[in-house]
Design a protein around this motif. Structure first.
Motif, PDB file in Angstrom:
ATOM      1  N   PRO A  97       0.840  -1.079  -0.133  1.00  0.00           N
ATOM      2  CA  PRO A  97       0.080   0.037  -0.079  1.00  0.00           C
ATOM      3  C   PRO A  97       0.752   1.332  -0.082  1.00  0.00           C
ATOM      4  N   GLY A  98       0.607   2.166  -0.923  1.00  0.00           N
ATOM      5  CA  GLY A  98       1.404   3.364  -0.972  1.00  0.00           C
ATOM      6  C   GLY A  98       2.645   3.224  -2.106  1.00  0.00           C
ATOM      7  N   GLY A  99       2.466   2.162  -2.808  1.00  0.00           N
ATOM      8  CA  GLY A  99       3.663   1.872  -3.837  1.00  0.00           C
ATOM      9  C   GLY A  99       3.163   1.673  -5.074  1.00  0.00           C
ATOM     10  N   CYS A 100       1.847   1.958  -5.471  1.00  0.00           N
ATOM     11  CA  CYS A 100       1.287   1.983  -6.651  1.00  0.00           C
ATOM     12  C   CYS A 100       1.953   2.640  -7.867  1.00  0.00           C
TER      13      CYS A 100
ATOM     14  N   ALA B 266     -16.070  -6.101   7.627  1.00  0.00           N
ATOM     15  CA  ALA B 266     -14.621  -6.450   8.023  1.00  0.00           C
ATOM     16  C   ALA B 266     -13.860  -6.197   6.570  1.00  0.00           C
ATOM     17  N   HIS B 267     -14.567  -6.953   5.575  1.00  0.00           N
ATOM     18  CA  HIS B 267     -13.789  -6.873   4.186  1.00  0.00           C
ATOM     19  C   HIS B 267     -13.946  -5.391   3.644  1.00  0.00           C
ATOM     20  N   LEU B 268     -15.139  -4.787   3.778  1.00  0.00           N
ATOM     21  CA  LEU B 268     -14.952  -3.299   3.376  1.00  0.00           C
ATOM     22  C   LEU B 268     -13.705  -2.481   3.879  1.00  0.00           C
ATOM     23  N   LEU B 269     -13.718  -2.804   5.152  1.00  0.00           N
ATOM     24  CA  LEU B 269     -12.707  -1.804   6.073  1.00  0.00           C
ATOM     25  C   LEU B 269     -11.147  -2.388   5.153  1.00  0.00           C
ATOM     26  N   THR B 270     -10.911  -3.816   5.086  1.00  0.00           N
ATOM     27  CA  THR B 270      -9.763  -4.260   4.732  1.00  0.00           C
ATOM     28  C   THR B 270      -9.389  -3.642   3.317  1.00  0.00           C
ATOM     29  N   ALA B 271     -10.449  -3.617   2.513  1.00  0.00           N
ATOM     30  CA  ALA B 271     -10.227  -3.181   1.156  1.00  0.00           C
ATOM     31  C   ALA B 271      -9.903  -1.676   1.279  1.00  0.00           C
ATOM     32  N   TRP B 272     -10.495  -0.871   1.962  1.00  0.00           N
ATOM     33  CA  TRP B 272     -10.380   0.580   2.156  1.00  0.00           C
ATOM     34  C   TRP B 272      -9.138   0.895   2.626  1.00  0.00           C
ATOM     35  N   GLU B 273      -8.446   0.082   3.526  1.00  0.00           N
ATOM     36  CA  GLU B 273      -7.219   0.393   4.143  1.00  0.00           C
ATOM     37  C   GLU B 273      -6.215   0.122   3.053  1.00  0.00           C
ATOM     38  N   LEU B 274      -6.479  -0.954   2.389  1.00  0.00           N
ATOM     39  CA  LEU B 274      -5.603  -1.128   1.192  1.00  0.00           C
ATOM     40  C   LEU B 274      -5.488   0.146   0.244  1.00  0.00           C
ATOM     41  N   ALA B 275      -6.666   0.538  -0.051  1.00  0.00           N
ATOM     42  CA  ALA B 275      -6.762   1.630  -1.290  1.00  0.00           C
ATOM     43  C   ALA B 275      -6.354   2.855  -0.970  1.00  0.00           C
ATOM     44  N   ARG B 276      -6.661   3.135   0.354  1.00  0.00           N
ATOM     45  CA  ARG B 276      -6.479   4.564   0.715  1.00  0.00           C
ATOM     46  C   ARG B 276      -5.133   5.182   0.443  1.00  0.00           C
ATOM     47  N   PRO B 277      -3.972   4.476   0.811  1.00  0.00           N
ATOM     48  CA  PRO B 277      -2.556   5.173   0.658  1.00  0.00           C
ATOM     49  C   PRO B 277      -2.144   5.389  -0.807  1.00  0.00           C
ATOM     50  N   ASP B 278      -2.856   4.645  -1.811  1.00  0.00           N
ATOM     51  CA  ASP B 278      -2.721   5.124  -3.420  1.00  0.00           C
ATOM     52  C   ASP B 278      -3.987   5.902  -3.649  1.00  0.00           C
ATOM     53  N   ASP B 279      -4.973   6.090  -3.030  1.00  0.00           N
ATOM     54  CA  ASP B 279      -6.393   6.620  -3.427  1.00  0.00           C
ATOM     55  C   ASP B 279      -6.776   5.810  -4.472  1.00  0.00           C
ATOM     56  N   LEU B 280      -6.932   4.522  -4.376  1.00  0.00           N
ATOM     57  CA  LEU B 280      -7.459   3.756  -5.438  1.00  0.00           C
ATOM     58  C   LEU B 280      -9.025   3.581  -5.354  1.00  0.00           C
ATOM     59  N   ILE B 281      -9.893   4.578  -5.528  1.00  0.00           N
ATOM     60  CA  ILE B 281     -11.129   4.970  -5.206  1.00  0.00           C
ATOM     61  C   ILE B 281     -12.203   4.350  -6.163  1.00  0.00           C
ATOM     62  N   GLU B 282     -11.597   4.050  -7.223  1.00  0.00           N
ATOM     63  CA  GLU B 282     -12.685   3.736  -8.526  1.00  0.00           C
ATOM     64  C   GLU B 282     -13.294   2.529  -8.243  1.00  0.00           C
ATOM     65  N   PRO B 283     -12.832   1.304  -7.661  1.00  0.00           N
ATOM     66  CA  PRO B 283     -13.478   0.147  -7.391  1.00  0.00           C
ATOM     67  C   PRO B 283     -14.730   0.452  -6.345  1.00  0.00           C
ATOM     68  N   PHE B 284     -14.517   1.206  -5.698  1.00  0.00           N
ATOM     69  CA  PHE B 284     -15.597   1.583  -4.725  1.00  0.00           C
ATOM     70  C   PHE B 284     -16.802   2.344  -5.350  1.00  0.00           C
ATOM     71  N   GLY B 285     -16.636   3.327  -6.438  1.00  0.00           N
ATOM     72  CA  GLY B 285     -17.475   3.905  -7.105  1.00  0.00           C
ATOM     73  C   GLY B 285     -18.279   2.826  -8.218  1.00  0.00           C
ATOM     74  N   GLU B 286     -17.476   1.913  -8.461  1.00  0.00           N
ATOM     75  CA  GLU B 286     -18.052   0.845  -9.387  1.00  0.00           C
ATOM     76  C   GLU B 286     -18.977   0.020  -8.580  1.00  0.00           C
ATOM     77  N   HIS B 287     -18.595  -0.364  -7.480  1.00  0.00           N
ATOM     78  CA  HIS B 287     -19.615  -1.295  -6.549  1.00  0.00           C
ATOM     79  C   HIS B 287     -20.440  -0.738  -5.770  1.00  0.00           C
ATOM     80  N   HIS B 288     -20.667   0.509  -5.817  1.00  0.00           N
ATOM     81  CA  HIS B 288     -21.608   1.146  -4.682  1.00  0.00           C
ATOM     82  C   HIS B 288     -22.907   0.526  -4.804  1.00  0.00           C
ATOM     83  N   GLY B 289     -23.644   0.399  -5.983  1.00  0.00           N
ATOM     84  CA  GLY B 289     -25.125  -0.028  -5.725  1.00  0.00           C
ATOM     85  C   GLY B 289     -24.893  -1.591  -5.383  1.00  0.00           C
ATOM     86  N   LEU B 290     -23.861  -2.227  -5.353  1.00  0.00           N
ATOM     87  CA  LEU B 290     -23.891  -3.814  -4.986  1.00  0.00           C
ATOM     88  C   LEU B 290     -23.377  -4.081  -3.416  1.00  0.00           C
ATOM     89  N   LEU B 291     -23.032  -2.843  -2.897  1.00  0.00           N
ATOM     90  CA  LEU B 291     -22.534  -3.024  -1.787  1.00  0.00           C
ATOM     91  C   LEU B 291     -23.432  -2.922  -0.305  1.00  0.00           C
TER      92      LEU B 291
END
Length: 386
Positions: free
Chosen positions: A69-72, A259-284
């Motif tokens: 995380p942070g090295g993308c 628990a899975h959402l928070l894990t995904a978010w902690e992995l994504a935050r350092p690189d600002d990888l937010i697109e997957p969360f926007g893609e999946h919003h309606g399914l979450l």
């Protein structure tokens, strides 16, 4: 002479049927003949030496790169090949919500002679243009993916055919479209994919199982892939956690989903990888509202902005292609409430999950029914994501 089938030979030699078919088509198995539309192989034939390595093809190089995380971005810049590095930069732009930059770079490679670069460019271009609400460009890129898959016939290297099948499946499943003919069993090509793309393909399989309502199998695929990963392939890992959120919300297990959402978010935050969360919003199932809105309000606003744009482009492809009229006139919060109600969550359960009052839930549902011009809660299913 006694003959065996491709499947028999694959089991005997412990390789994929795709590999066996390639060896037959390129005359590397003495005595193999094409009979009745299929290859048959002498029972005593031996596996040809020096099979092609699974990772001979580089596809979606950043997705296939291990980084913490942070090295993308640093990982993208360290890729030696200049063309692969350009695609990796486009990947970084797309996954961090910069769709225009991703599309501009990907467009340069849509007709590149290297098929792995072209496949990467087509997938990125197709999905970036969903967020940019340019469905005609998405359709063009998806058609090109189909052409590449059809062109990767029996004489193509197995790794190339596997990569083409993986990208073709991803392009269809993530739009909730039927799998194209000829894809076959994904298990046949998984072993031929590089590790990062293999993980992403398992996410696609899990997503497909979710769409079929087989939530237990979907969770099994996702959590097995996460437990067996050979390194921190960060991008596919985020996607696998998100599909697990979808499953657990459908099974009304919000604690596991969170628990899975928070894990995904902690992995994504350092690189600002937010697109997957926007893609999946309606399914979450409202998990972003329940988990991110309070503690990360600015990030939540950016994700919702992506959601509105991506969902609008997504519906312009999905709805006319399937005849399934997914609602396009609800706010993201209304859509989350409607998804939960369509999954048989009670008003009390929805209120507790989203941290809102029971009266607020009732207000949302009244607005939803009015906007969709329906009278009963049970009629929500036809307008929700499946």
């Amino acid at each position: 002479m006694k003959y065996i089938t491709v499947q028999d030979a694959a089991r005997k030699w412990q390789v994929s049927p795709l590999v066996v078919q390639h060896y037959c088509a390129t005359r590397r198995i003495p005595g193999a003949i094409h009979r009745g539309g299929a290859w048959v192989i002498p029972a005593g034939a031996q596996l040809p030496p020096d099979p092609e390595p699974a990772a001979a093809l580089t596809l979606m190089p950043l997705l296939n790169t291990v980084f913490p995380p942070g090295g993308c971005l640093a990982a993208a810049e360290q890729i030696q090949d200049p063309h692969a590095r350009a695609i990796a930069r486009a990947e970084h732009a797309y996954f961090s919500g910069l769709a225009e930059a991703a599309a501009q770079t990907a467009e340069l490679y849509l007709s590149h002679p290297d098929l792995s670069l072209r496949l990467s460019a087509c997938l990125l271009y197709a999905y970036a243009n969903l967020t940019l609400e340019r469905p005609h460009r998405t359709r063009m890129a998806m058609e090109e993916v189909g052409h590449i898959f059809q062109a990767a016939g029996e004489t193509a290297p197995p790794a190339l055919r596997a990569c083409a099948a993986a990208i073709t499946a991803a392009a269809a499943v993530l739009l909730h479209l039927p799998l194209p003919q000829g894809i076959g069993d994904p298990q046949q090509y998984l072993s031929l994919l590089p590790p990062g793309l293999r993980m992403f393909s398992l996410y696609v399989q899990a997503h497909h199982a979710y769409l079929l309502g087989d939530y237990g199998r979907s969770i099994g695929i996702a959590e097995t892939a996460l437990s067996l990963q050979t390194g921190p392939y960060l991008i596919p890992t985020i996607y696998l956690h998100l599909v697990a959120v979808m499953d657990y919300m459908s099974l009304k297990q919000p604690e596991r989903a969170q628990a899975h959402l928070l894990t995904a978010w902690e992995l994504a935050r350092p690189d600002d990888l937010i697109e997957p969360f926007g893609e999946h919003h309606g399914l979450l199932g409202g998990m972003l509202e329940a988990t991110l809105k309070k503690d990360w309000p600015e990030d939540f606003k950016r994700i919702i902005a992506i959601t509105y744009r991506f969902s609008s482009g997504w519906r312009k492809i999905h709805n006319p292609s399937t005849g399934h009229d997914v609602a396009d006139n609800l706010t993201t919060t209304e859509f989350a409430v409607a998804m939960l109600a369509a999954r048989d969550w009670s008003n009390q359960e929805i209120a507790a999950h989203l941290g809102i009052s029971l009266n607020t839930v009732k207000h949302y549902l009244s607005s939803i029914l009015q906007k969709l011009n329906i009278r009963q809660r049970k009629d929500l299913h036809q307008y929700m994501l499946r």
